[in-house]
Design a protein around this motif. Structure first.
Motif, PDB file in Angstrom:
ATOM      1  N   ALA A   1     -26.294 -11.906 -32.226  1.00  0.00           N
ATOM      2  CA  ALA A   1     -27.291 -12.243 -33.245  1.00  0.00           C
ATOM      3  C   ALA A   1     -26.846 -13.471 -34.034  1.00  0.00           C
ATOM      4  O   ALA A   1     -27.644 -14.368 -34.326  1.00  0.00           O
ATOM      5  N   ALA A   2     -25.564 -13.523 -34.374  1.00  0.00           N
ATOM      6  CA  ALA A   2     -25.035 -14.681 -35.099  1.00  0.00           C
ATOM      7  C   ALA A   2     -25.143 -15.950 -34.261  1.00  0.00           C
ATOM      8  O   ALA A   2     -25.438 -17.032 -34.786  1.00  0.00           O
ATOM      9  N   SER A   3     -24.924 -15.824 -32.960  1.00  0.00           N
ATOM     10  CA  SER A   3     -25.015 -16.996 -32.080  1.00  0.00           C
ATOM     11  C   SER A   3     -26.441 -17.550 -32.053  1.00  0.00           C
ATOM     12  O   SER A   3     -26.643 -18.763 -32.005  1.00  0.00           O
ATOM     13  N   ILE A   4     -27.421 -16.650 -32.113  1.00  0.00           N
ATOM     14  CA  ILE A   4     -28.825 -17.079 -32.126  1.00  0.00           C
ATOM     15  C   ILE A   4     -29.152 -17.799 -33.428  1.00  0.00           C
ATOM     16  O   ILE A   4     -29.790 -18.869 -33.419  1.00  0.00           O
ATOM     17  N   ILE A   5     -28.718 -17.243 -34.553  1.00  0.00           N
ATOM     18  CA  ILE A   5     -28.976 -17.879 -35.849  1.00  0.00           C
ATOM     19  C   ILE A   5     -28.280 -19.238 -35.932  1.00  0.00           C
ATOM     20  O   ILE A   5     -28.871 -20.236 -36.370  1.00  0.00           O
ATOM     21  N   ALA A   6     -27.038 -19.304 -35.478  1.00  0.00           N
ATOM     22  CA  ALA A   6     -26.298 -20.561 -35.518  1.00  0.00           C
ATOM     23  C   ALA A   6     -26.962 -21.618 -34.629  1.00  0.00           C
ATOM     24  O   ALA A   6     -27.134 -22.774 -35.038  1.00  0.00           O
ATOM     25  N   LYS A   7     -27.331 -21.217 -33.420  1.00  0.00           N
ATOM     26  CA  LYS A   7     -27.910 -22.161 -32.464  1.00  0.00           C
ATOM     27  C   LYS A   7     -29.268 -22.680 -32.923  1.00  0.00           C
ATOM     28  O   LYS A   7     -29.532 -23.892 -32.868  1.00  0.00           O
ATOM     29  N   THR A   8     -30.143 -21.801 -33.375  1.00  0.00           N
ATOM     30  CA  THR A   8     -31.476 -22.250 -33.796  1.00  0.00           C
ATOM     31  C   THR A   8     -31.394 -23.090 -35.064  1.00  0.00           C
ATOM     32  O   THR A   8     -32.168 -24.044 -35.233  1.00  0.00           O
ATOM     33  N   THR A   9     -30.462 -22.755 -35.957  1.00  0.00           N
ATOM     34  CA  THR A   9     -30.277 -23.565 -37.164  1.00  0.00           C
ATOM     35  C   THR A   9     -29.806 -24.964 -36.798  1.00  0.00           C
ATOM     36  O   THR A   9     -30.320 -25.963 -37.318  1.00  0.00           O
TER      37      THR A   9
ATOM     38  N   PRO B   1     -23.421 -31.580 -37.034  1.00  0.00           N
ATOM     39  CA  PRO B   1     -22.517 -30.588 -37.608  1.00  0.00           C
ATOM     40  C   PRO B   1     -22.171 -29.485 -36.627  1.00  0.00           C
ATOM     41  O   PRO B   1     -22.801 -29.355 -35.580  1.00  0.00           O
ATOM     42  N   VAL B   2     -21.168 -28.719 -36.977  1.00  0.00           N
ATOM     43  CA  VAL B   2     -20.973 -27.421 -36.345  1.00  0.00           C
ATOM     44  C   VAL B   2     -21.615 -26.420 -37.301  1.00  0.00           C
ATOM     45  O   VAL B   2     -21.488 -26.550 -38.521  1.00  0.00           O
ATOM     46  N   VAL B   3     -22.380 -25.487 -36.767  1.00  0.00           N
ATOM     47  CA  VAL B   3     -23.080 -24.504 -37.586  1.00  0.00           C
ATOM     48  C   VAL B   3     -22.556 -23.119 -37.223  1.00  0.00           C
ATOM     49  O   VAL B   3     -22.445 -22.782 -36.036  1.00  0.00           O
ATOM     50  N   THR B   4     -22.225 -22.343 -38.232  1.00  0.00           N
ATOM     51  CA  THR B   4     -21.765 -20.978 -37.990  1.00  0.00           C
ATOM     52  C   THR B   4     -22.705 -20.000 -38.685  1.00  0.00           C
ATOM     53  O   THR B   4     -23.415 -20.368 -39.626  1.00  0.00           O
ATOM     54  N   ALA B   5     -22.700 -18.781 -38.222  1.00  0.00           N
ATOM     55  CA  ALA B   5     -23.558 -17.759 -38.822  1.00  0.00           C
ATOM     56  C   ALA B   5     -22.839 -16.423 -38.820  1.00  0.00           C
ATOM     57  O   ALA B   5     -21.998 -16.145 -37.953  1.00  0.00           O
ATOM     58  N   ALA B   6     -23.167 -15.610 -39.810  1.00  0.00           N
ATOM     59  CA  ALA B   6     -22.675 -14.244 -39.899  1.00  0.00           C
ATOM     60  C   ALA B   6     -23.886 -13.332 -40.048  1.00  0.00           C
ATOM     61  O   ALA B   6     -24.801 -13.645 -40.805  1.00  0.00           O
ATOM     62  N   VAL B   7     -23.889 -12.227 -39.316  1.00  0.00           N
ATOM     63  CA  VAL B   7     -25.026 -11.305 -39.332  1.00  0.00           C
ATOM     64  C   VAL B   7     -24.531  -9.869 -39.396  1.00  0.00           C
ATOM     65  O   VAL B   7     -23.621  -9.480 -38.660  1.00  0.00           O
ATOM     66  N   ILE B   8     -25.139  -9.087 -40.286  1.00  0.00           N
ATOM     67  CA  ILE B   8     -24.908  -7.642 -40.336  1.00  0.00           C
ATOM     68  C   ILE B   8     -26.198  -6.959 -39.898  1.00  0.00           C
ATOM     69  O   ILE B   8     -27.246  -7.159 -40.516  1.00  0.00           O
ATOM     70  N   LEU B   9     -26.124  -6.178 -38.828  1.00  0.00           N
ATOM     71  CA  LEU B   9     -27.293  -5.484 -38.304  1.00  0.00           C
ATOM     72  C   LEU B   9     -27.255  -4.003 -38.662  1.00  0.00           C
ATOM     73  O   LEU B   9     -26.177  -3.437 -38.861  1.00  0.00           O
ATOM     74  N   PRO B  10     -28.417  -3.373 -38.702  1.00  0.00           N
ATOM     75  CA  PRO B  10     -28.440  -1.912 -38.839  1.00  0.00           C
ATOM     76  C   PRO B  10     -27.760  -1.282 -37.627  1.00  0.00           C
ATOM     77  O   PRO B  10     -27.573  -1.936 -36.591  1.00  0.00           O
ATOM     78  N   ARG B  11     -27.414  -0.008 -37.731  1.00  0.00           N
ATOM     79  CA  ARG B  11     -26.716   0.659 -36.619  1.00  0.00           C
ATOM     80  C   ARG B  11     -27.581   0.682 -35.364  1.00  0.00           C
ATOM     81  O   ARG B  11     -27.076   0.532 -34.255  1.00  0.00           O
TER      82      ARG B  11
ATOM     83  N   ALA C   1     -19.406 -18.650 -43.932  1.00  0.00           N
ATOM     84  CA  ALA C   1     -20.600 -17.888 -43.548  1.00  0.00           C
ATOM     85  C   ALA C   1     -20.451 -16.424 -43.948  1.00  0.00           C
ATOM     86  O   ALA C   1     -21.406 -15.806 -44.432  1.00  0.00           O
ATOM     87  N   VAL C   2     -19.254 -15.866 -43.761  1.00  0.00           N
ATOM     88  CA  VAL C   2     -19.012 -14.476 -44.158  1.00  0.00           C
ATOM     89  C   VAL C   2     -19.143 -14.337 -45.672  1.00  0.00           C
ATOM     90  O   VAL C   2     -19.768 -13.399 -46.183  1.00  0.00           O
ATOM     91  N   LYS C   3     -18.568 -15.297 -46.408  1.00  0.00           N
ATOM     92  CA  LYS C   3     -18.657 -15.265 -47.871  1.00  0.00           C
ATOM     93  C   LYS C   3     -20.103 -15.398 -48.347  1.00  0.00           C
ATOM     94  O   LYS C   3     -20.464 -14.908 -49.416  1.00  0.00           O
ATOM     95  N   GLY C   4     -20.932 -16.053 -47.537  1.00  0.00           N
ATOM     96  CA  GLY C   4     -22.322 -16.279 -47.914  1.00  0.00           C
ATOM     97  C   GLY C   4     -23.234 -15.082 -47.725  1.00  0.00           C
ATOM     98  O   GLY C   4     -24.400 -15.121 -48.128  1.00  0.00           O
ATOM     99  N   LEU C   5     -22.725 -14.021 -47.107  1.00  0.00           N
ATOM    100  CA  LEU C   5     -23.541 -12.826 -46.904  1.00  0.00           C
ATOM    101  C   LEU C   5     -23.871 -12.167 -48.248  1.00  0.00           C
ATOM    102  O   LEU C   5     -23.002 -12.048 -49.122  1.00  0.00           O
ATOM    103  N   ALA C   6     -25.101 -11.736 -48.401  1.00  0.00           N
ATOM    104  CA  ALA C   6     -25.531 -11.089 -49.644  1.00  0.00           C
ATOM    105  C   ALA C   6     -24.918  -9.701 -49.791  1.00  0.00           C
ATOM    106  O   ALA C   6     -24.863  -9.154 -50.892  1.00  0.00           O
ATOM    107  N   VAL C   7     -24.477  -9.123 -48.689  1.00  0.00           N
ATOM    108  CA  VAL C   7     -23.836  -7.802 -48.682  1.00  0.00           C
ATOM    109  C   VAL C   7     -22.454  -7.956 -48.061  1.00  0.00           C
ATOM    110  O   VAL C   7     -22.301  -8.601 -47.022  1.00  0.00           O
ATOM    111  N   ASN C   8     -21.441  -7.384 -48.682  1.00  0.00           N
ATOM    112  CA  ASN C   8     -20.085  -7.493 -48.154  1.00  0.00           C
ATOM    113  C   ASN C   8     -19.896  -6.589 -46.939  1.00  0.00           C
ATOM    114  O   ASN C   8     -20.174  -5.384 -47.013  1.00  0.00           O
TER     115      ASN C   8
END
Length: 257
Positions: free
Chosen positions: A193-201, A85-95, A154-161
């Protein structure tokens, strides 16, 4: 007077320059000067890493539409392989994320470090999401459209908008403003950060597929078209996880029918 061994040991415990180190510069012993130079090189390297981290944080915040806005970074892994598959990820980090100093594009980091960072990212992220787009959907939609769709999922899957989305070299249609940034994984901390989550997944998925199809050695090649992988394709033919719209798999399918 301290021995060279004692001085070297002391330097390994020092994180910032201290007044007593100025005296070392006057020490005539070559071993002391070598130890001091090693410490300085390591110190300068660490400061460069910290500076790079702050630049990436500032880059993300430059897109914030208002104070306190949540910025999501989006990236993918696996657009080029012949299988999986192609795997994508979305990440929201603290400031501010001092725990993630050293985070970089997943391709520039070893597998062991990626896995460590993935756990760190998951522990500090405000929200993260991964989406898996199968080889079948890739063949149906084409790889560009399938990747874009997966990023949007992946963006839609975020628990926080999020209030703004930075995507690595992809224009997305989301419920908030977005920006496509070329080489975003090298400029944006959230995209890295998203690239790390996507790659490891994806790596974990390919390791699992390897167990069912060891002849292709997915655990080693992650589905990419290495010489060994292509030879296995010629010998065994494609499996259900190969992308039939990709060459040379597309031509091989005709030969095996």
């Amino acid at each position: 007077m301290k021995t060279i061994k004692e001085i070297t040991a002391l330097l390994t415990e020092v994180k910032e320059p201290e007044s007593w180190m100025e005296e070392l510069a006057q020490d005539s012993r070559a071993g002391v000067q070598n130890a001091l130079r090693r410490w300085k090189r390591q110190y300068d390297k660490q400061k460069a890493v910290e500076q790079n981290h702050m630049v990436k944080e500032a880059f993300d915040m430059s897109f914030a539409p208002f104070e306190g806005a949540l910025i999501a970074g989006v990236d993918e892994a696996g657009r080029g392989p012949l299988a999986g598959p192609v795997v994508t990820a979305a990440v929201i980090l603290p400031r501010e994320t001092p725990e993630l100093i050293g985070l970089d594009d997943s391709k520039a980091i070893s597998k062991v470090e990626r896995e460590r960072l993935a756990e760190q990212i998951k522990s500090v992220a405000i929200a993260y999401s991964a989406h898996i787009q199968s080889a079948r959907i890739i063949d149906e939609m084409n790889i560009y459209a399938a990747t874009r769709d997966s990023m949007e999922q992946a963006v839609k899957g975020l628990a926080v908008n999020p209030d703004f989305v930075i995507a690595d070299a992809m224009k997305l249609d989301t419920n908030c403003p977005t920006e496509s940034v070329i080489k975003g994984d090298a400029k944006s901390l959230a995209v890295a950060a998203a690239s790390i989550i996507a790659k490891t997944t994806r790596d974990a998925i390919m390791d699992n597929l390897h167990n069912g199809f060891p002849m292709y050695n997915f655990k080693k090649n992650a589905g990419y078209g290495t010489a060994e992988h292509v030879l296995a394709l010629q010998t065994h033919g494609p499996c259900e996880h190969h992308r039939t719209s990709f060459e040379p798999v597309k031509s091989m399918i005709k030969d095996w029918r």
